[in-house]
Design a protein around this motif. Structure first.
Motif, PDB file in Angstrom:
ATOM      1  N   ASP A 214      40.547 -11.928  33.815  1.00 30.95           N
ATOM      2  CA  ASP A 214      41.805 -11.710  33.541  1.00 30.95           C
ATOM      3  C   ASP A 214      42.550 -12.037  34.668  1.00 30.95           C
ATOM      4  OD1 ASP A 214      41.719 -11.064  30.694  1.00 30.95           O
ATOM      5  OD2 ASP A 214      41.096  -8.863  31.329  1.00 30.95           O
ATOM      6  N   GLU A 215      43.761 -12.490  34.614  1.00 31.52           N
ATOM      7  CA  GLU A 215      44.806 -12.645  35.731  1.00 31.52           C
ATOM      8  C   GLU A 215      45.504 -11.420  35.997  1.00 31.52           C
ATOM      9  OE1 GLU A 215      47.585 -15.693  34.481  1.00 31.52           O
ATOM     10  OE2 GLU A 215      46.621 -17.246  35.716  1.00 31.52           O
ATOM     11  N   LYS A 216      45.512 -11.108  37.453  1.00 35.13           N
ATOM     12  CA  LYS A 216      45.930  -9.959  37.827  1.00 35.13           C
ATOM     13  C   LYS A 216      47.611  -9.748  37.956  1.00 35.13           C
ATOM     14  CE  LYS A 216      44.527  -7.149  40.936  1.00 35.13           C
ATOM     15  NZ  LYS A 216      44.062  -6.300  41.482  1.00 35.13           N
ATOM     16  N   LEU A 217      48.126  -8.760  37.520  1.00 34.11           N
ATOM     17  CA  LEU A 217      49.424  -8.739  37.352  1.00 34.11           C
ATOM     18  C   LEU A 217      50.194  -7.939  38.468  1.00 34.11           C
ATOM     19  CD1 LEU A 217      50.087  -8.209  33.574  1.00 34.11           C
ATOM     20  CD2 LEU A 217      50.381 -10.393  34.856  1.00 34.11           C
TER      21      LEU A 217
ATOM     22  N   GLU B  90      49.289  -7.917  55.526  1.00 37.80           N
ATOM     23  CA  GLU B  90      48.829  -9.137  56.147  1.00 37.80           C
ATOM     24  C   GLU B  90      49.059 -10.161  55.342  1.00 37.80           C
ATOM     25  OE1 GLU B  90      44.666  -9.984  57.827  1.00 37.80           O
ATOM     26  OE2 GLU B  90      45.021  -8.181  58.670  1.00 37.80           O
ATOM     27  N   GLU B  91      48.795 -10.190  54.132  1.00 36.37           N
ATOM     28  CA  GLU B  91      48.887 -11.398  53.282  1.00 36.37           C
ATOM     29  C   GLU B  91      50.433 -11.748  53.080  1.00 36.37           C
ATOM     30  OE1 GLU B  91      46.136  -8.466  51.142  1.00 36.37           O
ATOM     31  OE2 GLU B  91      48.176  -8.319  51.886  1.00 36.37           O
ATOM     32  N   ILE B  92      50.508 -13.232  52.923  1.00 45.35           N
ATOM     33  CA  ILE B  92      51.933 -13.780  52.805  1.00 45.35           C
ATOM     34  C   ILE B  92      51.921 -14.592  51.345  1.00 45.35           C
ATOM     35  CG2 ILE B  92      53.534 -15.389  53.781  1.00 45.35           C
ATOM     36  CD1 ILE B  92      52.101 -14.981  56.480  1.00 45.35           C
ATOM     37  N   TRP B  93      52.587 -13.898  50.481  1.00 50.41           N
ATOM     38  CA  TRP B  93      52.743 -14.402  49.194  1.00 50.41           C
ATOM     39  C   TRP B  93      54.045 -14.923  48.832  1.00 50.41           C
ATOM     40  CZ3 TRP B  93      49.775 -10.107  45.795  1.00 50.41           C
ATOM     41  CH2 TRP B  93      48.310  -9.909  46.347  1.00 50.41           C
ATOM     42  N   VAL B  94      54.152 -15.663  48.009  1.00 47.83           N
ATOM     43  CA  VAL B  94      55.388 -16.185  47.079  1.00 47.83           C
ATOM     44  C   VAL B  94      55.248 -16.310  45.909  1.00 47.83           C
ATOM     45  CG1 VAL B  94      56.612 -17.084  49.233  1.00 47.83           C
ATOM     46  CG2 VAL B  94      55.208 -18.530  47.997  1.00 47.83           C
ATOM     47  N   ALA B  95      56.223 -16.297  44.899  1.00 51.96           N
ATOM     48  CA  ALA B  95      56.065 -16.445  43.359  1.00 51.96           C
ATOM     49  C   ALA B  95      56.984 -17.534  43.138  1.00 51.96           C
ATOM     50  CB  ALA B  95      56.427 -15.079  42.766  1.00 51.96           C
ATOM     51  N   LEU B  96      56.380 -18.452  42.164  1.00 53.97           N
ATOM     52  CA  LEU B  96      57.306 -19.554  41.720  1.00 53.97           C
ATOM     53  C   LEU B  96      56.865 -19.555  40.191  1.00 53.97           C
ATOM     54  CD1 LEU B  96      58.955 -21.958  42.280  1.00 53.97           C
ATOM     55  CD2 LEU B  96      56.898 -23.267  42.433  1.00 53.97           C
ATOM     56  N   ASN B  97      58.063 -19.708  39.321  1.00 57.14           N
ATOM     57  CA  ASN B  97      57.822 -19.654  37.964  1.00 57.14           C
ATOM     58  C   ASN B  97      56.795 -18.543  37.301  1.00 57.14           C
ATOM     59  OD1 ASN B  97      59.861 -21.464  37.639  1.00 57.14           O
ATOM     60  ND2 ASN B  97      58.154 -23.138  38.186  1.00 57.14           N
ATOM     61  N   GLY B  98      56.883 -17.375  37.617  1.00 59.75           N
ATOM     62  CA  GLY B  98      55.982 -16.373  37.541  1.00 59.75           C
ATOM     63  C   GLY B  98      54.505 -16.372  38.120  1.00 59.75           C
ATOM     64  N   VAL B  99      54.213 -17.464  38.847  1.00 57.21           N
ATOM     65  CA  VAL B  99      52.934 -17.444  39.390  1.00 57.21           C
ATOM     66  C   VAL B  99      53.042 -17.292  40.610  1.00 57.21           C
ATOM     67  CG1 VAL B  99      50.897 -18.949  39.752  1.00 57.21           C
ATOM     68  CG2 VAL B  99      52.318 -19.165  37.616  1.00 57.21           C
ATOM     69  N   ILE B 100      52.237 -16.192  41.493  1.00 58.10           N
ATOM     70  CA  ILE B 100      52.245 -15.837  42.799  1.00 58.10           C
ATOM     71  C   ILE B 100      51.072 -16.621  43.699  1.00 58.10           C
ATOM     72  CG2 ILE B 100      51.695 -13.781  44.270  1.00 58.10           C
ATOM     73  CD1 ILE B 100      52.590 -11.860  42.089  1.00 58.10           C
ATOM     74  N   TYR B 101      51.515 -17.297  44.648  1.00 55.96           N
ATOM     75  CA  TYR B 101      50.586 -18.014  45.455  1.00 55.96           C
ATOM     76  C   TYR B 101      50.405 -17.441  46.795  1.00 55.96           C
ATOM     77  CZ  TYR B 101      51.761 -21.763  42.056  1.00 55.96           C
ATOM     78  OH  TYR B 101      51.866 -22.155  41.132  1.00 55.96           O
ATOM     79  N   ASP B 102      49.221 -17.310  47.312  1.00 54.65           N
ATOM     80  CA  ASP B 102      48.860 -16.877  48.851  1.00 54.65           C
ATOM     81  C   ASP B 102      49.091 -18.281  49.821  1.00 54.65           C
ATOM     82  OD1 ASP B 102      48.209 -16.049  51.069  1.00 54.65           O
ATOM     83  OD2 ASP B 102      45.957 -14.983  50.363  1.00 54.65           O
ATOM     84  N   VAL B 103      50.235 -17.817  50.320  1.00 52.78           N
ATOM     85  CA  VAL B 103      50.739 -19.063  51.637  1.00 52.78           C
ATOM     86  C   VAL B 103      50.270 -18.674  53.067  1.00 52.78           C
ATOM     87  CG1 VAL B 103      52.391 -19.997  49.988  1.00 52.78           C
ATOM     88  CG2 VAL B 103      52.841 -18.233  51.671  1.00 52.78           C
TER      89      VAL B 103
ATOM     90  N   GLY C 153      57.122 -12.660  50.084  1.00 49.06           N
ATOM     91  CA  GLY C 153      57.204 -11.629  49.414  1.00 49.06           C
ATOM     92  C   GLY C 153      58.385 -11.649  48.360  1.00 49.06           C
ATOM     93  N   GLN C 154      59.065 -12.635  47.823  1.00 50.70           N
ATOM     94  CA  GLN C 154      59.786 -12.875  46.608  1.00 50.70           C
ATOM     95  C   GLN C 154      59.519 -13.908  45.748  1.00 50.70           C
ATOM     96  OE1 GLN C 154      63.751 -13.430  48.162  1.00 50.70           O
ATOM     97  NE2 GLN C 154      62.849 -13.792  50.259  1.00 50.70           N
ATOM     98  N   ASP C 155      60.303 -13.964  44.902  1.00 49.65           N
ATOM     99  CA  ASP C 155      60.276 -15.008  43.956  1.00 49.65           C
ATOM    100  C   ASP C 155      61.114 -16.264  44.203  1.00 49.65           C
ATOM    101  OD1 ASP C 155      60.625 -16.949  41.520  1.00 49.65           O
ATOM    102  OD2 ASP C 155      60.547 -15.355  40.209  1.00 49.65           O
ATOM    103  N   LEU C 156      60.617 -17.588  44.607  1.00 52.85           N
ATOM    104  CA  LEU C 156      61.444 -18.404  44.936  1.00 52.85           C
ATOM    105  C   LEU C 156      62.037 -19.462  44.095  1.00 52.85           C
ATOM    106  CD1 LEU C 156      59.479 -19.079  48.336  1.00 52.85           C
ATOM    107  CD2 LEU C 156      61.510 -17.785  47.969  1.00 52.85           C
TER     108      LEU C 156
ATOM    109  N   GLY D 104      47.669 -14.319  41.463  1.00 50.41           N
ATOM    110  CA  GLY D 104      48.082 -13.587  40.193  1.00 50.41           C
ATOM    111  C   GLY D 104      49.396 -13.945  39.336  1.00 50.41           C
ATOM    112  N   LYS D 105      50.087 -13.163  38.705  1.00 46.88           N
ATOM    113  CA  LYS D 105      50.922 -13.479  38.094  1.00 46.88           C
ATOM    114  C   LYS D 105      52.084 -12.198  38.241  1.00 46.88           C
ATOM    115  CE  LYS D 105      50.159 -16.852  34.630  1.00 46.88           C
ATOM    116  NZ  LYS D 105      50.769 -17.521  33.769  1.00 46.88           N
ATOM    117  N   LEU D 106      53.415 -12.656  38.135  1.00 48.03           N
ATOM    118  CA  LEU D 106      54.583 -11.539  38.331  1.00 48.03           C
ATOM    119  C   LEU D 106      54.862 -11.018  36.942  1.00 48.03           C
ATOM    120  CD1 LEU D 106      56.222 -10.569  40.662  1.00 48.03           C
ATOM    121  CD2 LEU D 106      57.985 -12.366  39.914  1.00 48.03           C
ATOM    122  N   ARG D 107      54.876  -9.752  36.726  1.00 47.48           N
ATOM    123  CA  ARG D 107      55.235  -9.270  35.786  1.00 47.48           C
ATOM    124  C   ARG D 107      56.580  -8.877  35.461  1.00 47.48           C
ATOM    125  NH1 ARG D 107      53.441  -3.008  36.628  1.00 47.48           N
ATOM    126  NH2 ARG D 107      51.846  -3.635  38.184  1.00 47.48           N
TER     127      ARG D 107
END
Length: 77
Positions: free
Chosen positions: A2-5, A20-33, A50-53, A74-77
């Protein structure tokens, strides 16, 4: 598997400062950059991690294809 939300608040903490992690979201999908030198300290030009781009991508000199090289966390809920 299951994908984490994650909530927007959980994403916001992954800004390279609060956690420590650097994440961004795009179209509901979260990426570790985190591994990208272009996202050093959670900032990429005028964009912050840390935001939806999704809304900001239209102004970028690249397409969403650039995110294919990053791990999906994961995915943004």
């Amino acid at each position: 598997m299951d994908e984490k939300l994650y909530s927007k608040n959980q994403l916001a903490l992954r800004n390279g400062t609060d956690k420590e992690e650097i994440w961004v979201a795009l179209n509901g999908v979260i990426y570790d950059v985190s591994a990208s030198r272009l996202w050093k300290n959670g900032k990429h030009y005028e964009h912050w991690a840390g935001q939806d781009l999704s809304d900001e991508l239209k102004d970028a000199p690249h397409t969403e294809k650039v995110f294919e090289k990053f791990e999906i966390v994961g995915k943004l809920r």
